[in-house]
Motif scaffolding. Structure first.
Motif, mmCIF file in Angstrom:
data_model
loop_
_atom_site.group_PDB
_atom_site.id
_atom_site.type_symbol
_atom_site.label_atom_id
_atom_site.label_comp_id
_atom_site.label_asym_id
_atom_site.label_seq_id
_atom_site.Cartn_x
_atom_site.Cartn_y
_atom_site.Cartn_z
ATOM 1 N N ARG A 1 0.845 -1.184 0.000
ATOM 2 C CA ARG A 1 0.000 0.000 0.000
ATOM 3 C C ARG A 1 0.887 1.243 0.000
ATOM 4 O O ARG A 1 1.176 1.831 1.044
ATOM 5 C CB ARG A 1 -0.941 -0.025 1.203
ATOM 6 N N TYR A 2 1.315 1.621 -1.201
ATOM 7 C CA TYR A 2 2.255 2.733 -1.319
ATOM 8 C C TYR A 2 1.668 4.034 -0.774
ATOM 9 O O TYR A 2 2.355 4.794 -0.098
ATOM 10 C CB TYR A 2 2.655 2.919 -2.795
ATOM 11 N N LEU A 3 0.395 4.299 -1.099
ATOM 12 C CA LEU A 3 -0.215 5.549 -0.649
ATOM 13 C C LEU A 3 -0.256 5.625 0.872
ATOM 14 O O LEU A 3 -0.014 6.683 1.456
ATOM 15 C CB LEU A 3 -1.636 5.675 -1.224
ATOM 16 N N HIS A 4 -0.560 4.486 1.515
ATOM 17 C CA HIS A 4 -0.620 4.490 2.977
ATOM 18 C C HIS A 4 0.768 4.681 3.580
ATOM 19 O O HIS A 4 0.929 5.349 4.602
ATOM 20 C CB HIS A 4 -1.250 3.197 3.490
ATOM 21 N N VAL A 5 1.775 4.074 2.959
ATOM 22 C CA VAL A 5 3.158 4.245 3.433
ATOM 23 C C VAL A 5 3.571 5.707 3.337
ATOM 24 O O VAL A 5 4.148 6.280 4.278
ATOM 25 C CB VAL A 5 4.127 3.365 2.615
ATOM 26 N N ILE A 6 3.264 6.343 2.195
ATOM 27 C CA ILE A 6 3.601 7.762 2.009
ATOM 28 C C ILE A 6 2.832 8.627 3.014
ATOM 29 O O ILE A 6 3.387 9.541 3.632
ATOM 30 C CB ILE A 6 3.294 8.204 0.560
ATOM 31 N N PHE A 7 1.531 8.324 3.172
ATOM 32 C CA PHE A 7 0.700 9.077 4.117
ATOM 33 C C PHE A 7 1.250 8.966 5.538
ATOM 34 O O PHE A 7 1.342 9.960 6.263
ATOM 35 C CB PHE A 7 -0.737 8.558 4.068
ATOM 36 N N SER A 8 1.623 7.747 5.950
ATOM 37 C CA SER A 8 2.161 7.533 7.299
ATOM 38 C C SER A 8 3.449 8.318 7.506
ATOM 39 O O SER A 8 3.666 8.905 8.574
ATOM 40 C CB SER A 8 2.413 6.043 7.542
ATOM 41 N N PHE A 9 4.299 8.337 6.490
ATOM 42 C CA PHE A 9 5.553 9.094 6.588
ATOM 43 C C PHE A 9 5.269 10.586 6.761
ATOM 44 O O PHE A 9 5.880 11.252 7.615
ATOM 45 C CB PHE A 9 6.407 8.865 5.343
ATOM 46 N N ILE A 10 4.335 11.109 5.960
ATOM 47 C CA ILE A 10 4.008 12.542 6.041
ATOM 48 C C ILE A 10 3.411 12.877 7.403
ATOM 49 O O ILE A 10 3.774 13.885 8.027
ATOM 50 C CB ILE A 10 3.038 12.927 4.909
ATOM 51 N N VAL A 11 2.480 12.022 7.879
ATOM 52 C CA VAL A 11 1.855 12.252 9.183
ATOM 53 C C VAL A 11 2.894 12.241 10.290
ATOM 54 O O VAL A 11 2.907 13.119 11.162
ATOM 55 C CB VAL A 11 0.765 11.188 9.455
ATOM 56 N N ASN A 12 3.783 11.239 10.269
ATOM 57 C CA ASN A 12 4.817 11.158 11.304
ATOM 58 C C ASN A 12 5.749 12.367 11.261
ATOM 59 O O ASN A 12 6.130 12.903 12.305
ATOM 60 C CB ASN A 12 5.620 9.867 11.151
ATOM 61 N N PHE A 13 6.090 12.812 10.063
ATOM 62 C CA PHE A 13 6.998 13.960 9.936
ATOM 63 C C PHE A 13 6.338 15.249 10.431
ATOM 64 O O PHE A 13 6.913 15.980 11.246
ATOM 65 C CB PHE A 13 7.432 14.125 8.478
ATOM 66 N N LEU A 14 5.108 15.506 9.955
ATOM 67 C CA LEU A 14 4.428 16.747 10.329
ATOM 68 C C LEU A 14 4.101 16.790 11.821
ATOM 69 O O LEU A 14 4.320 17.807 12.492
ATOM 70 C CB LEU A 14 3.144 16.901 9.511
ATOM 71 N N LEU A 15 3.577 15.666 12.339
ATOM 72 C CA LEU A 15 3.224 15.643 13.755
ATOM 73 C C LEU A 15 4.461 15.633 14.647
ATOM 74 O O LEU A 15 4.427 16.138 15.768
ATOM 75 C CB LEU A 15 2.337 14.433 14.062
ATOM 76 N N SER A 16 5.573 15.072 14.155
ATOM 77 C CA SER A 16 6.825 15.126 14.913
ATOM 78 C C SER A 16 7.264 16.574 15.092
ATOM 79 O O SER A 16 7.681 16.984 16.184
ATOM 80 C CB SER A 16 7.927 14.340 14.196
ATOM 81 N N CYS A 17 7.147 17.341 14.012
ATOM 82 C CA CYS A 17 7.500 18.765 14.085
ATOM 83 C C CYS A 17 6.560 19.510 15.031
ATOM 84 O O CYS A 17 7.006 20.275 15.907
ATOM 85 C CB CYS A 17 7.452 19.403 12.697
ATOM 86 N N LEU A 18 5.248 19.279 14.866
ATOM 87 C CA LEU A 18 4.249 19.983 15.677
ATOM 88 C C LEU A 18 4.362 19.614 17.155
ATOM 89 O O LEU A 18 4.472 20.489 18.019
ATOM 90 C CB LEU A 18 2.847 19.656 15.152
ATOM 91 N N VAL A 19 4.336 18.304 17.446
ATOM 92 C CA VAL A 19 4.383 17.851 18.844
ATOM 93 C C VAL A 19 5.749 18.156 19.451
ATOM 94 O O VAL A 19 5.856 18.461 20.644
ATOM 95 C CB VAL A 19 4.067 16.343 18.932
ATOM 96 N N GLY A 20 6.791 18.101 18.633
ATOM 97 C CA GLY A 20 8.130 18.440 19.129
ATOM 98 C C GLY A 20 8.196 19.874 19.620
ATOM 99 O O GLY A 20 8.748 20.156 20.696
ATOM 100 N N VAL A 21 7.602 20.792 18.865
ATOM 101 C CA VAL A 21 7.568 22.202 19.280
ATOM 102 C C VAL A 21 6.770 22.358 20.573
ATOM 103 O O VAL A 21 7.197 23.056 21.502
ATOM 104 C CB VAL A 21 6.962 23.070 18.153
ATOM 105 N N VAL A 22 5.582 21.700 20.624
ATOM 106 C CA VAL A 22 4.745 21.776 21.831
ATOM 107 C C VAL A 22 5.490 21.207 23.034
ATOM 108 O O VAL A 22 5.456 21.776 24.138
ATOM 109 C CB VAL A 22 3.418 21.003 21.616
#
Length: 456
Positions: free
Chosen positions: A262-283
């Motif tokens: 499931r390539y789309l899900h793999v890409i989606f998971s990577f994007i979610v982890n990256f964006l939320l890592s940045c957001l939650v990391g700042v918080v």
């Protein structure tokens, strides 16, 4: 003559959603084509307002549990919730449109959009709740089972009848295939079957069905009656896997029969982890000094609490949290946290209510030991106990554990091994049905959990 078709919960929600969508689209059309000055109207504005409006309404509806049929059935609650959510929706769309496009409005059409939309949605939902008080609401069920399923017969009947939630199913007849031919006179049996709307089958071997029962079952299918397996019923109703039914497929859970990349899900998971890592990391870095300061006065001891947890493929890793318990919380041995656990400090309880204690887990995400969405990581001592009780427990270690997940947002905070087994049902459902849509639902429900302080 068969009874009239009875709608299940999914069909009811779909009707409710279609009604909401028609009202929302009509209100957005009123806003765009009649409330906004014609000189400001463009294709870009129309696409934006329709897209943002629909996303805002259904996003709020999902987060605030607007499609909970049990709540919709309560008139007073349905009216107040309808007015609250739809008023919030029109206000957000109005404000965002003003600031994004700097438009001018006609007064009367704008007031109609702001005032009539909440009233229309409230009246539609009032009509919806009343109409299902008139037509049949519950399906009469014949539960067909074998000897293995009989071990948990009482529990299965409770799940079908819906002791915890309204399932819209009610068991009227039960029959064990081990009994051979049906213990009824044929005429009596046929009369009883005529009153049945759905068959729920919990069988390991369908070849064990007596021929007479099989013929009646096929006749029911031809008459348009619902015939489903217990596993399908449980998945559709509770969005979890019935691990105590003993009839779900181990290979189906592992997706070995139809494994897809499931390539789309793999890409989606990577994007979610990256964006939320940045957001939650700042918080996390912003919150850390405040927690440290308050910790000095109200929760004396180390700021962080570290513990070994079992991760992907059964490998242990170190998890980080803000300490919410007394320093010597486990001097008497490993013990799961409970709702009114005396080991939790007053300040620690505040951290837990708003999930602030979970923020340091971002460190494990950055290290690659965790993801944002996945099964909750457990301690090895509890994993060993659960592996002995439930042979399927190890399946949840196929994927990285997550800060949030389907089990975390669908079930209460686990207080004992029985709760862990119930949460396993949701973990297995997630593993079997992993998708972008399900991940988005988890993210929305996580927002709800934090906003309304659910759990410990």
């Amino acid at each position: 003559m068969s009874r009239p078709s009875i709608l299940n919960s999914i069909e009811r929600k779909f009707i409710l959603l279609v009604g909401d969508m028609l009202i929302v689209l009509t209100s957005l059309n009123l806003l765009i084509n009649h409330a906004i000055d014609k000189e400001f109207i463009s294709i870009g504005l129309k696409v934006f307002v329709f897209g943002f409006g629909l996303f805002t309404y259904f996003g709020l509806s999902y987060i605030l549990d607007f499609y909970n049929l049990e709540k919709v059935a309560r008139r007073r609650y349905a009216l107040s919730q309808s007015l609250y959510i739809s008023s919030l929706y029109v206000f957000i769309v109005f404000i965002v449109t003003v600031f994004t496009y700097d438009v001018s409005f006609w007064r009367i059409p704008l007031l109609s959009f702001l005032l009539l939309t909440p009233i229309e949605i409230a009246l539609w939902r009032l009509f919806f709740s009343n109409i299902f008080k008139i037509i049949p609401t519950t399906k009469n069920v014949l539960y067909l089972y074998d000897q293995k399923a009989e071990e948990n017969l009482k529990e299965h009947l409770e799940y079908i009848n819906g002791d915890e939630v309204n399932t819209y199913y009610k068991v009227k007849l039960t029959y064990s295939v081990e009994n051979g031919q049906p213990p009824f006179q044929k005429k009596t049996f046929l009369e009883a079957i005529e009153k049945i709307d759905a068959w729920i089958l919990n069988l390991r071997n369908y070849d064990s069905l007596p021929e007479s029962v099989e013929n009646i079952l096929l006749d029911s299918i031809l008459k348009g009656k619902e015939v489903i397996s217990y596993t399908s019923f449980y998945e559709n109703t509770y969005e979890a896997m019935p691990i105590k039914s003993h009839h779900h497929s181990f290979y189906e859970l592992l997706r070995l029969r139809n494994k897809k990349i499931r390539y789309l899900h793999v890409i989606f998971s990577f994007i979610v982890n990256f964006l939320l890592s940045c957001l939650v990391g700042v918080v996390f870095f912003l919150v850390c000094p405040f927690v440290w300061s308050l910790n000095l006065f109200f929760n004396k001891g180390p700021l962080f609490y570290t513990q070994l947890r079992v991760g992907q493929f059964g490998n242990e890793f170190k998890i980080y949290k803000f300490r919410s318990m007394v320093v010597d919380a486990e001097k008497e041995g490993a013990k799961m946290a409970t709702k009114n656990d005396a080991r939790i400090t007053s300040f620690g309880r505040i951290l837990r209510v708003f999930r602030i204690d979970e923020l340091p887990q971002i460190i494990s995400v950055i290290q690659g030991n965790m993801a944002f969405i996945g099964p909750r990581p457990e301690r090895k001592v509890f994993v060993d106990q659960l592996n002995k009780k439930m042979p399927f427990y190890g399946i949840r270690h196929l994927f990285k554990p997550g800060i949030t997940g389907w089990a975390q947002v669908k079930y209460k905070y686990g207080e004992d091994l029985e709760d862990s087994i119930r949460k396993l049902e949701y973990d297995l459902y997630y593993i079997k049905n992993r998708s972008i849509t399900l991940d988005l639902r988890i993210i929305f429900k996580t927002v709800t959990t934090v906003l309304f302080s659910r759990g410990i």
